[in-house]
Design a protein around this motif. Sequence first.
Motif, PDB file in Angstrom:
ATOM      1  N   VAL A  74       7.053   8.449   4.305  1.00  0.00           N
ATOM      2  CA  VAL A  74       5.816   7.913   3.734  1.00  0.00           C
ATOM      3  C   VAL A  74       4.768   7.631   4.816  1.00  0.00           C
ATOM      4  CG1 VAL A  74       4.834   6.021   2.417  1.00  0.00           C
ATOM      5  CG2 VAL A  74       7.043   6.950   1.768  1.00  0.00           C
TER       6      VAL A  74
ATOM      7  N   LEU B 225      -5.291  16.249   0.480  1.00  0.00           N
ATOM      8  CA  LEU B 225      -5.334  15.166   1.450  1.00  0.00           C
ATOM      9  C   LEU B 225      -6.579  14.309   1.268  1.00  0.00           C
ATOM     10  CD1 LEU B 225      -4.039  16.947   4.664  1.00  0.00           C
ATOM     11  CD2 LEU B 225      -2.829  15.379   3.156  1.00  0.00           C
ATOM     12  N   ALA B 226      -7.670  14.933   0.839  1.00  0.00           N
ATOM     13  CA  ALA B 226      -8.928  14.198   0.729  1.00  0.00           C
ATOM     14  C   ALA B 226      -8.896  13.153  -0.384  1.00  0.00           C
ATOM     15  CB  ALA B 226     -10.073  15.175   0.502  1.00  0.00           C
ATOM     16  N   THR B 227      -8.072  13.388  -1.399  1.00  0.00           N
ATOM     17  CA  THR B 227      -8.063  12.460  -2.533  1.00  0.00           C
ATOM     18  C   THR B 227      -6.778  11.655  -2.584  1.00  0.00           C
ATOM     19  OG1 THR B 227      -7.118  14.150  -3.947  1.00  0.00           O
ATOM     20  CG2 THR B 227      -9.511  13.982  -3.922  1.00  0.00           C
ATOM     21  N   MET B 228      -6.208  11.385  -1.422  1.00  0.00           N
ATOM     22  CA  MET B 228      -4.936  10.681  -1.346  1.00  0.00           C
ATOM     23  C   MET B 228      -4.948   9.345  -2.097  1.00  0.00           C
ATOM     24  SD  MET B 228      -2.999   9.834   2.135  1.00  0.00           S
ATOM     25  CE  MET B 228      -1.462   8.976   2.244  1.00  0.00           C
ATOM     26  N   TRP B 229      -6.062   8.619  -2.002  1.00  0.00           N
ATOM     27  CA  TRP B 229      -6.063   7.247  -2.523  1.00  0.00           C
ATOM     28  C   TRP B 229      -6.551   7.160  -3.958  1.00  0.00           C
ATOM     29  CZ3 TRP B 229      -3.770   3.693   0.495  1.00  0.00           C
ATOM     30  CH2 TRP B 229      -3.627   4.002   1.855  1.00  0.00           C
TER      31      TRP B 229
ATOM     32  N   GLN C  71      -8.981   7.558   6.121  1.00  0.00           N
ATOM     33  CA  GLN C  71     -10.041   7.693   5.132  1.00  0.00           C
ATOM     34  C   GLN C  71     -10.789   6.379   4.938  1.00  0.00           C
ATOM     35  OE1 GLN C  71      -8.722   9.614   1.582  1.00  0.00           O
ATOM     36  NE2 GLN C  71      -8.086  11.441   2.677  1.00  0.00           N
TER      37      GLN C  71
ATOM     38  N   LEU D  64       0.717   8.342   5.719  1.00  0.00           N
ATOM     39  CA  LEU D  64      -0.273   7.260   5.813  1.00  0.00           C
ATOM     40  C   LEU D  64      -0.996   7.290   7.158  1.00  0.00           C
ATOM     41  CD1 LEU D  64       1.725   4.334   4.199  1.00  0.00           C
ATOM     42  CD2 LEU D  64      -0.353   5.388   3.329  1.00  0.00           C
TER      43      LEU D  64
ATOM     44  N   MET E 161       0.790  -1.225   0.000  1.00  0.00           N
ATOM     45  CA  MET E 161       0.000   0.000   0.000  1.00  0.00           C
ATOM     46  C   MET E 161       0.833   1.293   0.000  1.00  0.00           C
ATOM     47  SD  MET E 161      -3.343   0.152   2.289  1.00  0.00           S
ATOM     48  CE  MET E 161      -4.725  -0.770   1.691  1.00  0.00           C
ATOM     49  N   PRO E 162       1.870   1.380   0.841  1.00  0.00           N
ATOM     50  CA  PRO E 162       2.668   2.617   0.816  1.00  0.00           C
ATOM     51  C   PRO E 162       3.233   2.911  -0.565  1.00  0.00           C
ATOM     52  CG  PRO E 162       3.194   1.332   2.748  1.00  0.00           C
ATOM     53  CD  PRO E 162       2.299   0.479   1.907  1.00  0.00           C
TER      54      PRO E 162
ATOM     55  N   VAL F 145       0.539   4.468  -2.628  1.00  0.00           N
ATOM     56  CA  VAL F 145       0.330   5.879  -2.297  1.00  0.00           C
ATOM     57  C   VAL F 145       1.441   6.748  -2.880  1.00  0.00           C
ATOM     58  CG1 VAL F 145       0.209   7.533  -0.406  1.00  0.00           C
ATOM     59  CG2 VAL F 145      -1.011   5.380  -0.252  1.00  0.00           C
ATOM     60  N   ILE F 146       2.680   6.261  -2.758  1.00  0.00           N
ATOM     61  CA  ILE F 146       3.796   7.025  -3.330  1.00  0.00           C
ATOM     62  C   ILE F 146       3.568   7.249  -4.824  1.00  0.00           C
ATOM     63  CG2 ILE F 146       6.263   7.002  -3.907  1.00  0.00           C
ATOM     64  CD1 ILE F 146       6.825   5.508  -1.409  1.00  0.00           C
TER      65      ILE F 146
ATOM     66  N   TRP G 284       3.458  17.745  -0.651  1.00  0.00           N
ATOM     67  CA  TRP G 284       3.769  16.363  -0.293  1.00  0.00           C
ATOM     68  C   TRP G 284       3.835  15.435  -1.492  1.00  0.00           C
ATOM     69  CZ3 TRP G 284      -0.143  12.319   0.688  1.00  0.00           C
ATOM     70  CH2 TRP G 284      -1.383  12.664   0.144  1.00  0.00           C
TER      71      TRP G 284
ATOM     72  N   MET H 220       6.803  12.737  -1.884  1.00  0.00           N
ATOM     73  CA  MET H 220       6.627  11.333  -2.286  1.00  0.00           C
ATOM     74  C   MET H 220       7.530  10.995  -3.472  1.00  0.00           C
ATOM     75  SD  MET H 220       4.590   9.809  -0.300  1.00  0.00           S
ATOM     76  CE  MET H 220       3.239   9.982   0.823  1.00  0.00           C
TER      77      MET H 220
ATOM     78  N   THR I 143      -5.743  12.089   6.988  1.00  0.00           N
ATOM     79  CA  THR I 143      -5.682  11.486   5.651  1.00  0.00           C
ATOM     80  C   THR I 143      -5.281  10.023   5.796  1.00  0.00           C
ATOM     81  OG1 THR I 143      -4.593  11.598   3.521  1.00  0.00           O
ATOM     82  CG2 THR I 143      -3.306  12.358   5.362  1.00  0.00           C
TER      83      THR I 143
ATOM     84  N   SER J 228      11.175  16.869   3.438  1.00  0.00           N
ATOM     85  CA  SER J 228       9.903  16.542   4.087  1.00  0.00           C
ATOM     86  C   SER J 228       9.689  17.398   5.329  1.00  0.00           C
ATOM     87  CB  SER J 228       9.849  15.068   4.437  1.00  0.00           C
ATOM     88  OG  SER J 228      10.428  14.844   5.694  1.00  0.00           O
TER      89      SER J 228
END
Lengths: 273, 312
Positions: free
Chosen positions: B131, A42-46, B144, B135, A24-25, A28-29, A237, A241, B140, A230
């Motif tokens: 990272v 932040l709201a649409t991170m995924w 979520q 997470l 998963m990380p 996201v990256i 962000w 990433m 966030t 960072s």
Amino acid sequence: MAAFPIGKLIKYIILIFFAIIFIMPIYVILVTSLKPLDEVSLATMWTLPSAIDFSSYVEAFSKLAPNFMNSIYLVVPATLLSALLGAMNGYVLSKWKFKGANTIFTIILFGMFIPYQSILIPLIQFLRTIDLYNTIPGLVLVHVVYGLPITTLMFRNFYASIPDSMIESAKIDGASFLGIFRHIIIPLSITGFVVVAIWQFTNIWNEFLFAVTITTSDQQPVMVALQNLSGSQIVQWNVQMAGALLAALPTLLVYIFAGKYFVRGLLAGSVKG
Amino acid sequence: MENQAQRSPKRRISKDHWTAIAFLIPSFILILVFVYGFIGWTGYVSLSNYNSLVPDFSFAGLKNYIYLFNDFRFQADLRNTVFFTILFIGLVIVLGMGLAILIDQKLKGESIFRNILLFPMALSFIVTGVVWQWLLNPSTGFNQFLSVFGIQPKWYTDTTILAGFEWGSIEFGLPVAIIAVVIAAVWQMTGFSLAMYLAGLRGIPEELREAARMDGASEFQVYLKVVLPMLMPITMSVVIIMAHISLKIFDLIYAMTGSGANFVTDVPGVYMFETTFRGNYYANGAAIAIIMLLLVAIFIVPYLWSSRKGDK
């Protein structure tokens, strides 16, 4: 077709669950770093990016490139030197054992477990005295010295698998200490060198404490630059990433293409042979 | 027998043997100076009044140590280290062993699972910190998904201390924030124990398990009574190696959370770095470093000593 046993199904479910968590990380990256700036929130991170955009990479690269090169200048000589010295020590400590050799080995080995905080203050003082503070050669020296225990351990374990009788018969044929090393040991230790080099490369590339205390701005390796990136409030962000992926890329590539040797190093450095 | 004859005490030490020793000496001296000499020097600094930019090596006795043990931040660090170490080692062992047993069942795609679970080992703690900071950011990341279940953990920003009681100037108990850091550390290091256990499992002959099954043991009993005891040496090594990593941890926490509000995620490694290199309290920093070294030595010295004996 045989019925799919329920036990097997459960095992797969557990493994797949953990595999997803572990990957998963990286997901996201990748999705974050490939998004155009206006989609980064932040709201649409995924969510997946609507279009692939490399601007985060361009920006991260422009910030990290000089430090990335510093890491290369650090890691290449430090890896080669520590591997070579480790091979020599391992050869002596496994094939030319003398009284007290095991004690000396243990004394050397202790050096790989110490918290480096406990040598850092004198080390910096010392590097200032010899004018190597805040230089890449200074960091090379540090990584060679503190790499000695692990490389010695790895080669000593590796050479334990070369039969003593080979050495003995070479001695009878009149081969010298160095002759045996050059003509028998080195040709037999290509795998050993690959394993040790990959291990040292990964560790030195990823190291942070020495890097952040011994070097400042221009001289800093990439991990310190990534941490600065960072820690900075103004850097988006998605750029962080992208930077994380760029900084991790060399060791990830090594893992992808030579994972087998990486795992061998991991085992060789932990299980005393 | 042949070997014994050659190793008879009468054998003279050859010229080559001296060459061999000569080649070892430079490395040995480097280690003596850079490891043992510098530790001694750090110990000396920790007993001095060197707490500003101006070197002052006048003898201070145990002043810096006494200061630390009365210090709110250092007490919090010790508490955090205890809970971090226990949770981290426990999870790395349980997950590593459990997943290794599953992967060892000759399932299809075992190498894919192995590669996925091992890859974080190749990453730097800094990358992991950068990272996971996102997470496990409360607004966030995983929250979520968790909002579907109506839970919103505050992760590393949580200042709650679970089951706390007064201890010195701090509240002793499990800092909830440390769990977030443990998750990131476990994500990174589980691959290590997994690889160790996989190698260990490969070394257990199938006949042993088969024999236990013939005796009527259930699959669960086979693992409990046969496999687990045989993995004991591996478990010992994993505990020792994870313990020393966890006692000196610095980069991950520095990159991911820093010391946190009320020092809920602070550890000695971070404190030492900040007080020495940001605050110029060299003697205090040296004292923290020596305490870290002693903690690590408790685990490492017996381990090294026993394996040295085993070598003979």
